[in-house]
Design a protein around this motif. Structure first.
Motif, mmCIF file in Angstrom:
data_model
loop_
_atom_site.group_PDB
_atom_site.id
_atom_site.type_symbol
_atom_site.label_atom_id
_atom_site.label_comp_id
_atom_site.label_asym_id
_atom_site.label_seq_id
_atom_site.Cartn_x
_atom_site.Cartn_y
_atom_site.Cartn_z
ATOM 1 N N HIS A 114 17.073 -14.764 13.760
ATOM 2 C CA HIS A 114 16.631 -13.627 14.307
ATOM 3 C C HIS A 114 15.361 -13.557 15.845
ATOM 4 O O HIS A 114 16.079 -12.748 16.026
ATOM 5 C CB HIS A 114 16.024 -13.060 12.349
ATOM 6 C CG HIS A 114 16.052 -11.642 13.517
ATOM 7 N ND1 HIS A 114 16.934 -10.380 13.223
ATOM 8 C CD2 HIS A 114 15.219 -10.950 13.953
ATOM 9 C CE1 HIS A 114 16.388 -9.802 13.331
ATOM 10 N NE2 HIS A 114 14.438 -9.881 14.046
ATOM 11 N N HIS A 118 16.016 -11.896 19.491
ATOM 12 C CA HIS A 118 15.631 -10.913 20.233
ATOM 13 C C HIS A 118 14.983 -11.549 21.686
ATOM 14 O O HIS A 118 15.012 -10.736 22.377
ATOM 15 C CB HIS A 118 13.834 -10.574 19.232
ATOM 16 C CG HIS A 118 13.636 -9.662 18.720
ATOM 17 N ND1 HIS A 118 14.108 -8.220 18.480
ATOM 18 C CD2 HIS A 118 13.274 -9.844 16.556
ATOM 19 C CE1 HIS A 118 13.663 -7.373 17.973
ATOM 20 N NE2 HIS A 118 13.895 -8.583 16.886
ATOM 21 N N GLY A 145 8.552 -5.720 13.317
ATOM 22 C CA GLY A 145 7.374 -5.038 12.151
ATOM 23 C C GLY A 145 6.836 -6.613 11.386
ATOM 24 O O GLY A 145 6.478 -6.263 10.172
ATOM 25 N N GLY A 146 7.875 -7.688 11.490
ATOM 26 C CA GLY A 146 7.667 -9.169 10.763
ATOM 27 C C GLY A 146 6.514 -10.053 11.796
ATOM 28 O O GLY A 146 6.297 -10.763 10.952
ATOM 29 N N GLY A 174 4.224 -4.491 14.489
ATOM 30 C CA GLY A 174 4.807 -3.758 13.752
ATOM 31 C C GLY A 174 3.939 -3.311 12.551
ATOM 32 O O GLY A 174 4.407 -1.966 12.681
ATOM 33 N N ASP A 178 3.683 -0.006 11.194
ATOM 34 C CA ASP A 178 3.039 1.203 9.517
ATOM 35 C C ASP A 178 2.389 1.480 8.585
ATOM 36 O O ASP A 178 2.494 2.064 8.196
ATOM 37 C CB ASP A 178 4.473 0.239 9.236
ATOM 38 C CG ASP A 178 6.038 -0.356 10.631
ATOM 39 O OD1 ASP A 178 5.823 0.823 10.489
ATOM 40 O OD2 ASP A 178 6.670 -0.980 10.158
ATOM 41 N N GLY A 191 5.973 2.786 14.005
ATOM 42 C CA GLY A 191 5.873 2.776 15.311
ATOM 43 C C GLY A 191 5.915 4.355 16.024
ATOM 44 O O GLY A 191 5.825 5.169 16.636
ATOM 45 N N GLU A 195 4.114 6.465 18.220
ATOM 46 C CA GLU A 195 4.393 6.956 20.133
ATOM 47 C C GLU A 195 4.744 8.420 20.143
ATOM 48 O O GLU A 195 3.868 8.898 21.184
ATOM 49 C CB GLU A 195 5.481 6.092 19.893
ATOM 50 C CG GLU A 195 6.171 5.990 21.417
ATOM 51 C CD GLU A 195 6.298 5.269 22.038
ATOM 52 O OE1 GLU A 195 7.993 4.974 21.218
ATOM 53 O OE2 GLU A 195 6.673 4.920 23.276
ATOM 54 N N GLY A 319 10.897 -4.721 17.853
ATOM 55 C CA GLY A 319 10.170 -3.248 17.837
ATOM 56 C C GLY A 319 9.420 -2.777 18.273
ATOM 57 O O GLY A 319 9.698 -1.864 18.911
ATOM 58 N N ASN A 323 8.098 0.350 23.075
ATOM 59 C CA ASN A 323 6.823 1.706 22.857
ATOM 60 C C ASN A 323 6.720 1.926 23.753
ATOM 61 O O ASN A 323 6.306 0.802 24.893
ATOM 62 C CB ASN A 323 5.265 0.572 22.305
ATOM 63 C CG ASN A 323 4.435 2.138 21.936
ATOM 64 O OD1 ASN A 323 4.001 1.709 23.442
ATOM 65 N ND2 ASN A 323 4.107 2.434 21.125
ATOM 66 N N ASP A 351 16.050 -4.174 16.408
ATOM 67 C CA ASP A 351 17.334 -4.759 15.225
ATOM 68 C C ASP A 351 18.485 -4.305 15.358
ATOM 69 O O ASP A 351 18.855 -3.397 15.705
ATOM 70 C CB ASP A 351 17.634 -4.737 13.566
ATOM 71 C CG ASP A 351 15.597 -5.971 14.008
ATOM 72 O OD1 ASP A 351 14.987 -6.983 14.345
ATOM 73 O OD2 ASP A 351 15.714 -5.552 12.248
HETATM 74 O O1 KG4 Z 1 12.673 -5.815 15.354
HETATM 75 P P1 KG4 Z 1 12.268 -4.039 14.305
HETATM 76 O O2 KG4 Z 1 13.498 -3.397 14.663
HETATM 77 O O3 KG4 Z 1 12.185 -5.555 12.781
HETATM 78 C C1 KG4 Z 1 11.801 -6.934 12.719
HETATM 79 O O4 KG4 Z 1 12.150 -7.268 13.356
HETATM 80 O O5 KG4 Z 1 11.083 -6.706 11.940
HETATM 81 O O6 KG4 Z 1 10.699 -4.080 14.268
HETATM 82 C C2 KG4 Z 1 10.491 -3.071 14.086
HETATM 83 C C3 KG4 Z 1 9.040 -2.674 14.124
HETATM 84 C C4 KG4 Z 1 8.733 -1.608 13.121
HETATM 85 O O7 KG4 Z 1 7.394 -1.800 12.503
HETATM 86 C C5 KG4 Z 1 8.440 -0.676 13.781
HETATM 87 O O8 KG4 Z 1 7.271 0.704 13.570
HETATM 88 C C6 KG4 Z 1 8.036 -0.907 15.078
HETATM 89 O O9 KG4 Z 1 8.899 -2.254 15.470
HETATM 90 N N1 KG4 Z 1 8.614 0.130 16.148
HETATM 91 C C7 KG4 Z 1 7.293 0.494 16.971
HETATM 92 C C8 KG4 Z 1 8.075 1.820 17.965
HETATM 93 N N2 KG4 Z 1 9.644 1.081 17.488
HETATM 94 C C9 KG4 Z 1 9.392 0.620 16.435
HETATM 95 N N3 KG4 Z 1 6.273 0.166 17.224
HETATM 96 C C10 KG4 Z 1 5.716 0.852 18.336
HETATM 97 N N4 KG4 Z 1 6.457 1.627 18.888
HETATM 98 C C11 KG4 Z 1 7.640 1.911 18.743
HETATM 99 N N5 KG4 Z 1 8.187 2.759 19.442
#
Ligand code: KG4
Ligand code: ZN
Length: 383
Positions: A114, A118, A145-146, A174, A178, A191, A195, A319, A323, A351
């Motif tokens: 994964h 990215h 997020g992870g 992330g 959260d 997130g 934002e 994710g 921002n 994702d």
């Molecule tokens: O990459 P992703 O979709 O899933 C993972 O692989 O974790 O990332 C999700 C994370 C979440 O913690 C979410 O709050 C954060 O990305 N996120 C953001 C924004 N959009 C998503 N954090 C800050 N600003 C944003 N605009």
């Protein structure tokens, strides 16, 4: 080399996604079914519910990705699926389905990390824009997020290899967004909400102490020998979450948080005006200050790593890369150092399966296909 159409499938967390990508450089279709509505009442992803939602969504999502691409099960050249890291039960849904399809169709199946996905989201979109020029060393910050991971990425022939030079010791960036949103009664995922609210607050109001990493990373024990003397750029975000909690306690914000939580639960898809109607100025200032501190830490540590490794190109993906303040700050600071910095478009920051299909393409060329007995790896490491 004739064009290859790869069907990517992604189910590592709370998005069921499928996409068709041509030869790692052109998105033909990209379907993402988000489970946010399911997890929102719980303030975070519930793994059992995620698996159940993936099971319900996977067939229609894949069908739509093929239909949008004008492809059929028979016409695609290969399948790619996320093997990990992620939630084991969620990963298994995508993997079982992809295996069954590959077996029935007698098509090759490629297992994808994964995090590599990215990174390839950036490569895919740059190729799509016609930018095939890359300068090495290439440093990639995967911030989601992870994960909050820094990789030096190297191209070896058609394939890629990665060296981790830093990661978070506790919460991912992330995850901090959260958790802070949750503790402030703002809902999930944090997130995008933080934002949207940040421009309404003063980011200079609350100062957070810089994160400190005192001890050696125990998880690394014995794992790195030859690279042990190279500098590391680790992150830590559990402290800032605790600092926000402390601020809430000392400023007696809990009653207004409880009231906000109650009000927002009653609104199906709250808009920014709904959040603003239930946030006082002190809370907005706290939110803006938190985002500023996160951005400064991520940009500061990453650019220190750029200098230490003399990186010629920087990727920022995952994710949190969606921002805007983070993007602007990276762009500004990297420009001052003459460093090209690339992000995925916003839809490809979070994702999706296009990134999985793109990351699979070099393996398709190398005929690195997954054996039928491969399984989900929740903690899969990227190398
Ligand atoms: O990459 P992703 O979709 O899933 C993972 O692989 O974790 O990332 C999700 C994370 C979440 O913690 C979410 O709050 C954060 O990305 N996120 C953001 C924004 N959009 C998503 N954090 C800050 N600003 C944003 N605009
Ligand atoms: Zn991700």
């Amino acid at each position: 080399m004739p064009d290859a159409y790869i069907l990517g499938i992604e189910s590592s967390c709370d998005e069921t996604a499928a996409a068709v990508v041509r030869s790692g450089e052109k998105i033909i279709s990209n379907v993402v079914f988000s489970q946010i509505g399911t997890h929102q009442p719980y303030g975070g992803v519930v793994p059992e519910l995620a698996s159940r939602e993936h099971l319900k969504a996977i067939v229609p999502v894949v069908r739509k990705a093929l239909a949008d691409a004008g492809q059929t099960y028979q016409s695609i050249d290969a399948l790619a699926v996320t093997q990990g890291p992620g939630l084991a039960g969620a990963l298994l849904v995508g993997i079982s389905y992809a295996k069954a399809l590959a077996f029935a169709l007698d098509k090759p199946l490629i297992a994808v990390n994964h995090l590599e996905g990215h990174i390839h989201a950036v490569l895919l979109e740059e190729r799509q824009k016609g930018n095939h020029e890359l300068h090495f060393p290439l440093l990639a910050l995967v911030v989601s997020g992870g994960h909050t991971h820094l990789y030096l990425a190297e191209q070896r022939g058609a394939g890629w290899s990665y060296e981790n030079i830093g990661h978070t010791r506790d919460d991912a960036a992330g995850e901090a967004f959260d958790k802070v949103a949750k503790l402030l009664g703002l809902g999930y995922p944090g997130g995008p909400i933080i934002e949207k609210l940040s421009p309404h607050g003063d980011p200079a109001t609350v100062t957070f102490p810089p994160s400190q990493i005192k001890h050696r990373d125990r998880r690394e024990k014995g794992a790195r020998s030859e690279a042990a003397d190279q500098p590391r750029f680790d992150f830590s975000y559990s402290g800032i979450k605790t600092a926000v909690l402390r601020y809430v306690e000392t400023h007696n914000l809990q009653p207004s948080i409880d009231a906000r939580r109650k009000e927002l639960v009653g609104i199906a898809k709250p808009k920014v005006e709904d959040y603003l109607a239930h946030c006082d100025q002190r809370t907005l200032d706290l939110v803006a200050s938190f985002q500023r501190a996160m951005v400064e830490d991520l940009v500061g540590k990453t650019l220190a790593a750029v200098r230490a490794y003399n990186a010629a190109t920087l990727f920022v993906t995952g994710g949190v890369a969606a921002n805007n303040e983070l993007r602007l700050r990276f762009e500004m600071d990297a420009a001052m150092e003459g460093l090209p910095v690339y992000f995925p478009s916003r839809p490809l920051s979070t994702d999706n399966a296009a990134m999985i299909a793109a990351a699979a393409y070099p393996r398709f060329l190398a005929r690195e296909f997954a054996p039928i007995e491969f399984s989900a790896e929740a903690g899969l490491v990227l190398r």
